[in-house]
Scaffold this active site. Structure first.
Site, short mmCIF file in Angstrom:
data_model
loop_
_atom_site.label_atom_id
_atom_site.label_comp_id
_atom_site.label_asym_id
_atom_site.label_seq_id
_atom_site.Cartn_x
_atom_site.Cartn_y
_atom_site.Cartn_z
N SER A 96 35.86 -18.37 95.85
CA SER A 96 36.33 -19.75 95.70
C SER A 96 36.46 -20.46 97.04
O SER A 96 35.48 -20.69 97.73
CB SER A 96 37.65 -19.75 94.93
OG SER A 96 38.04 -21.03 94.55
N ASP A 241 35.00 -27.19 96.55
CA ASP A 241 35.26 -25.93 97.23
C ASP A 241 34.03 -25.04 97.09
O ASP A 241 32.99 -25.48 96.60
CB ASP A 241 36.52 -25.25 96.66
CG ASP A 241 36.34 -24.74 95.24
OD1 ASP A 241 35.49 -25.29 94.51
OD2 ASP A 241 37.06 -23.81 94.84
N ASP A 243 32.92 -22.62 95.24
CA ASP A 243 32.23 -22.38 93.96
C ASP A 243 32.27 -23.59 93.04
O ASP A 243 31.85 -23.51 91.89
CB ASP A 243 32.80 -21.16 93.26
CG ASP A 243 34.22 -21.34 92.76
OD1 ASP A 243 34.98 -22.10 93.38
OD2 ASP A 243 34.59 -20.70 91.75
N ASP A 245 34.54 -25.34 91.47
CA ASP A 245 35.42 -25.59 90.33
C ASP A 245 36.60 -26.48 90.72
O ASP A 245 37.42 -26.85 89.88
CB ASP A 245 35.90 -24.29 89.67
CG ASP A 245 36.70 -23.39 90.60
OD1 ASP A 245 36.88 -23.74 91.78
OD2 ASP A 245 37.14 -22.31 90.13
#
Length: 455
Positions: A96, A241, A243, A245
């Site tokens: 993340s 960010d 990834d 999400d």
């Protein structure tokens, strides 16, 4: 502290903890407990991503009749959407918002939802039994007959179509945007999606090299985006960010608009349009007190949960809500997605800006007033005892809360994704918030140093 499931899967340092052997065992445990013979795997841009994805796929392949799709580099919500539409299980190799040397695995059950605590506990219990086998087989080639061709573009198109369908046909024409891709998984899809909706897009931090993900960029460090918005005269900036999400925004004046403010803007807009289910939103204990005040003034209910999007989604389902999320920008539009989706959130916010005819700065100022809030953290030694940590956290929080009384709010908690203790203080003024935070951090640091010296 041992590697374990946190609030969002498993995460650790690839140089010391999160090894291919461990990830292979994780894949085998997932195949045994997710109840599906179909798995899809994606990853972000970290240099360890491909190696760990292959290990995860090997673990999946240990289960009989397993069919797998390796999507390569795709955002986490792209994998979740694929799982929802194809009723398959999935995983994303990502840490993340962490820096490149960390990585992790997030899992989705068939249908695109995060795993519940019972399933995670069952998987965690079986991993140690798989480790010896994983060590022996980690160098084995991936069974080619069980691996379907890569399908990132098909998944991208599905994601783009679904996000496009969430807003009016006018799209985002007329908006001038700067997009910070965080050198992560949104590097290709983020600008492409916004351009297809008609926006004029300038992308920054869109050259991943395996080690620059989240490094001085993205939703956790939007300073470059703030400068770029002013330099290009953009209407809005958005920063994902690693990834994708999560997302935070930057208004036309260069000010950051965080997840609380995005939720406030969208909640008010939805209430006015009659599409805020339950006339309420779900948020975590980290949400700014100013958000609560703003929602109360407009008759919007607030359901509070522990930190973590999994808890937010559980509250949304239990209360039949359509909007919820976190201050970090991990926001869930439940009528359009099964998990947090930075791309969808960005488009929902931008659509609100376009329809309102107002600037993001004006919308944000009208939506809520943030109370001064200071956030800090303390590193936790590997050998720390969790029971003693929890005692220290409880005592420190109680003491701080007593000092603040009714004039502020304090939250001290053990992170679910990193070996740190997080500290958050809200007060009526910045000086008090900073002083109280410093005192809490000092108290915890001193206690941990004493523990280290006595061990």
């Amino acid at each position: 502290m041992a590697l374990k499931f946190g609030t969002d899967g498993v995460r650790g340092d690839t140089r010391t903890e999160l090894t291919p052997a461990y990830v292979e065992a994780l894949g085998k445990a997932a195949a045994d407990h997710l109840g599906s013979n179909d798995f899809v795997v994606g990853r972000d841009t970290r240099e360890s991503g491909q190696r760990l994805s292959q290990a995860l796929l090997r673990g999946f392949a240990m289960a009989s009749n397993t069919r797998m799709v390796d999507m390569g580099v795709v955002p986490t919500p792209t994998v979740a959407r694929w799982c929802a539409d194809n009723q398959t299980s999935g995983a994303v190799v990502t840490a993340s918002h962490n820096l490149w040397h960390d990585n992790g695995v997030k899992f989705f059950a068939a249908g695109g939802s995060k795993l519940d605590d019972t399933t995670q506990a069952a998987m965690a219990a079986s991993i140690s039994r798989q480790l010896e086998t994983a060590v022996e087989s980690v160098a084995d080639p991936l069974p080619e007959l069980l691996t379907l061709p890569d399908e990132p573009d098909a998944a991208f198109q599905l994601h783009i179509w679904a996000v496009n369908e969430s807003i009016a046909r006018l799209g985002l024409y007329g908006l001038k945007l700067v997009v910070d891709c965080s050198n992560g998984a949104a590097t290709e899809l983020g600008p492409r999606l916004l351009q297809e909706l008609g926006a004029e897009v300038t992308a920054i931090h869109a050259n991943p090299n395996g080690r620059n993900i989240n490094d001085g960029c993205g939703s956790t460090d939007p300073v470059d985006l703030q400068a770029a918005v002013l330099r290009y005269g953009a209407d809005v900036g958005v920063a994902f960010d690693g990834d994708a999400d999560r997302v935070v925004a930057v208004d036309n004046n260069g000010a950051v608009v965080d997840g609380d403010q995005i939720m406030a803007i969208c909640a008010i807009d939805r209430l006015e349009r009659g599409c805020l289910a339950g006339d309420a939103v779900a948020v975590t204990v980290m949400t700014n007190l100013g958000f609560h005040h703003a929602m109360n003034e407009r008759g919007i209910g607030v359901v509070e949960t522990p930190v973590g999007d999994k808890h937010v989604m559980e509250a949304m389902i239990a209360n039949d809500l359509s909007l919820g999320g976190e201050q970090s920008g991990h926001i869930i539009f439940r009528d359009y997605a099964t998990t947090g989706d930075g791309l969808l959130t960005a488009v929902q916010l931008l659509d609100t800006v376009r329809r309102s005819g107002q600037s993001l700065a004006d919308l944000s100022a009208a939506a809520m007033t943030r109370l001064p809030q200071v956030v800090d953290s303390v590193q936790v030694p590997d050998e720390a005892d969790e029971d003693k940590l929890e005692e220290l956290i409880a005592e420190t929080q109680a003491s701080a809360a007593g000092r603040l009384g009714d004039t502020g709010r304090v939250l001290v908690r053990l992170s679910g994704t990193e070996p740190i203790i997080r500290v958050m203080v809200e007060a009526t003024d910045e000086k008090t918030a900073h002083e109280e935070t410093s005192q809490i951090v000092s108290t915890i640091s001193d206690a941990l140093n004493l523990n280290e010296q006595s061990s």
